[in-house]
Design a protein around this motif. Structure first.
Motif, PDB file in Angstrom:
ATOM      1  N   ALA A 105      -1.443   7.246   7.275  1.00 39.82           N
ATOM      2  CA  ALA A 105      -2.666   7.975   6.937  1.00 39.82           C
ATOM      3  C   ALA A 105      -2.936   7.819   5.444  1.00 39.82           C
ATOM      4  CB  ALA A 105      -2.539   9.453   7.290  1.00 39.82           C
ATOM      5  N   LEU A 106      -4.155   8.166   5.047  1.00 38.41           N
ATOM      6  CA  LEU A 106      -4.501   8.184   3.632  1.00 38.41           C
ATOM      7  C   LEU A 106      -3.890   9.425   2.984  1.00 38.41           C
ATOM      8  CD1 LEU A 106      -8.265   7.139   3.819  1.00 38.41           C
ATOM      9  CD2 LEU A 106      -6.287   5.687   3.260  1.00 38.41           C
ATOM     10  N   PRO A 107      -3.608   9.371   1.681  1.00 40.70           N
ATOM     11  CA  PRO A 107      -2.969  10.526   1.019  1.00 40.70           C
ATOM     12  C   PRO A 107      -3.778  11.814   1.109  1.00 40.70           C
ATOM     13  CG  PRO A 107      -2.899   8.583  -0.389  1.00 40.70           C
ATOM     14  CD  PRO A 107      -3.800   8.240   0.761  1.00 40.70           C
ATOM     15  N   ASN A 108      -5.112  11.707   1.136  1.00 38.25           N
ATOM     16  CA  ASN A 108      -5.947  12.909   1.174  1.00 38.25           C
ATOM     17  C   ASN A 108      -6.353  13.298   2.583  1.00 38.25           C
ATOM     18  OD1 ASN A 108      -7.592  10.756   1.648  1.00 38.25           O
ATOM     19  ND2 ASN A 108      -9.236  11.394   0.245  1.00 38.25           N
ATOM     20  N   ALA A 109      -5.673  12.778   3.596  1.00 39.06           N
ATOM     21  CA  ALA A 109      -6.017  13.108   4.981  1.00 39.06           C
ATOM     22  C   ALA A 109      -5.766  14.588   5.242  1.00 39.06           C
ATOM     23  CB  ALA A 109      -5.196  12.256   5.946  1.00 39.06           C
ATOM     24  N   ASP A 110      -6.589  15.183   6.108  1.00 43.09           N
ATOM     25  CA  ASP A 110      -6.425  16.581   6.489  1.00 43.09           C
ATOM     26  C   ASP A 110      -5.034  16.789   7.089  1.00 43.09           C
ATOM     27  OD1 ASP A 110      -7.632  19.316   7.300  1.00 43.09           O
ATOM     28  OD2 ASP A 110      -6.894  18.507   9.197  1.00 43.09           O
TER      29      ASP A 110
ATOM     30  N   SER B 127       0.832  -1.205   0.000  1.00 41.94           N
ATOM     31  CA  SER B 127       0.000   0.000   0.000  1.00 41.94           C
ATOM     32  C   SER B 127       0.865   1.253   0.000  1.00 41.94           C
ATOM     33  CB  SER B 127      -0.923  -0.002   1.225  1.00 41.94           C
ATOM     34  OG  SER B 127      -1.820  -1.092   1.195  1.00 41.94           O
ATOM     35  N   LEU B 128       1.994   1.192   0.714  1.00 42.56           N
ATOM     36  CA  LEU B 128       2.910   2.330   0.714  1.00 42.56           C
ATOM     37  C   LEU B 128       3.523   2.529  -0.662  1.00 42.56           C
ATOM     38  CD1 LEU B 128       4.716   1.812   4.161  1.00 42.56           C
ATOM     39  CD2 LEU B 128       3.175   3.684   3.552  1.00 42.56           C
ATOM     40  N   ARG B 129       3.932   1.448  -1.301  1.00 35.82           N
ATOM     41  CA  ARG B 129       4.542   1.560  -2.620  1.00 35.82           C
ATOM     42  C   ARG B 129       3.549   2.064  -3.656  1.00 35.82           C
ATOM     43  NH1 ARG B 129       7.045  -3.364  -1.050  1.00 35.82           N
ATOM     44  NH2 ARG B 129       5.415  -4.543  -2.171  1.00 35.82           N
ATOM     45  N   SER B 130       2.290   1.673  -3.532  1.00 36.63           N
ATOM     46  CA  SER B 130       1.287   2.099  -4.507  1.00 36.63           C
ATOM     47  C   SER B 130       0.743   3.501  -4.231  1.00 36.63           C
ATOM     48  CB  SER B 130       0.124   1.104  -4.504  1.00 36.63           C
ATOM     49  OG  SER B 130      -0.566   1.128  -3.259  1.00 36.63           O
ATOM     50  N   GLY B 131       1.071   4.045  -3.059  1.00 38.15           N
ATOM     51  CA  GLY B 131       0.581   5.378  -2.725  1.00 38.15           C
ATOM     52  C   GLY B 131      -0.802   5.409  -2.092  1.00 38.15           C
ATOM     53  N   GLU B 132      -1.362   4.229  -1.825  1.00 38.43           N
ATOM     54  CA  GLU B 132      -2.672   4.192  -1.172  1.00 38.43           C
ATOM     55  C   GLU B 132      -2.589   4.664   0.271  1.00 38.43           C
ATOM     56  OE1 GLU B 132      -4.267   0.322  -1.535  1.00 38.43           O
ATOM     57  OE2 GLU B 132      -4.233   0.291  -3.731  1.00 38.43           O
TER      58      GLU B 132
END
Length: 278
Positions: free
Chosen positions: A19-24, A4-9
């Motif tokens: 955290a998720l990439p779009n997290a505040d 998940s880290l490598r894929s950017g999720e």
């Protein structure tokens, strides 16, 4: 997790913290430090309007937690004192740190943190109950805020103006008051809704923001409303956002002069107000 880290999720914030990439950004900063948002950052997290957002996320960490300098550069760290004998669920909340909330300099110097807007979704009684048992530095100021908080306040701009007005002795203003005048055929005629009103002295304070009063229709509406107030005996004072936020001594001087003028006028010719306040 590595996939998940490598894929950017998922992104890694710190050791064992993700955290998720779009997290505040503010919540991510608190999560990375194993802390919680506090002060103005917590208020923003819950959707409350504030006078001015902080330059960096404000994060509370346990009292003995040492924040590394490279991490401290990206946040405004504060210490949290846990209640003895019990564990508390981690929540981003401004109440435990309300004593540290910033106030306009003039207000802080003269009268504490007063006249602030009631938090959205928090009734004044609930707000007073939250700070009733507060102890330590600025506990008295916290209770003063709770006593004067009003759910009728429109926005932080108006609340800062009300906070300044509360430092003027003899001036007592209420937010968002509807003014009416007796109609010739009976009943009343609605003149308009004023931002702040001192009913005894007959003074109206208007917080004029270009964002809300910047087009021709708004200008026409405001002019008619102000003229109606003045024609029925109200002294109308208009204040810009820049003066209220950055020239508070100038605002206070104006309010003090208006209070003196109206007080002298009432002493010379006391009378019943021509306008009924609803």
């Amino acid at each position: 997790m590595e996939a998940s880290l490598r894929s950017g999720e998922v992104v890694r914030l710190a050791r064992g913290r993700y955290a998720l990439p779009n997290a505040d950004d503010a919540r991510a900063a608190a999560h990375a430090l194993r802390g919680v948002l506090c002060l103005t950052s917590a208020a923003l997290h819950w959707g409350w309007a504030v006078k001015q957002p902080p330059e960096r996320p404000q994060v509370a960490v346990p009292r003995r937690r040492v924040v590394a300098p490279e991490r401290a550069r990206h946040v405004e760290p504060a210490t949290a004192r846990p209640r003895s004998g019990r564990r508390r669920r981690r929540r981003h909340h401004p109440r435990p740190h309300a004593r540290g909330l910033p106030a306009p300099p003039l207000v802080r110097r003269r009268a504490g943190r007063r006249g602030l807007r009631a938090a959205r979704g928090v009734l004044p009684g609930r707000l007073r109950a939250l700070v009733r048992d507060a102890r330590g530095p600025h506990a008295l100021h916290m209770r003063q805020v709770a006593v004067r908080a009003s759910p009728d306040a429109a926005n932080p701009f108006e609340s800062v103006l009300r906070a300044i007005a509360l430092t003027v002795r003899g001036l007592t203003v209420r937010p968002q008051v509807s003014l009416r005048v007796p109609a010739p055929g009976g009943g009343t005629t609605f003149l308009g809704r004023a931002d702040l009103v001192d009913e005894r002295l007959g003074i109206v304070l208007e917080a004029d923001s270009f964002a809300w009063h910047g087009d021709r229709a708004a200008l026409r509406s405001d002019a008619r409303r102000y003229n109606a107030f003045a024609a029925h005996g109200w002294l109308v004072l208009r204040f810009t956002w820049e003066d209220v936020m950055f020239e508070q001594e100038r605002v206070r001087t104006t309010l003090t002069a208006a209070r003196r003028t109206r007080t002298r006028a009432l002493r010379r010719a006391p009378r019943e107000p021509a306008v009924r306040v609803a």
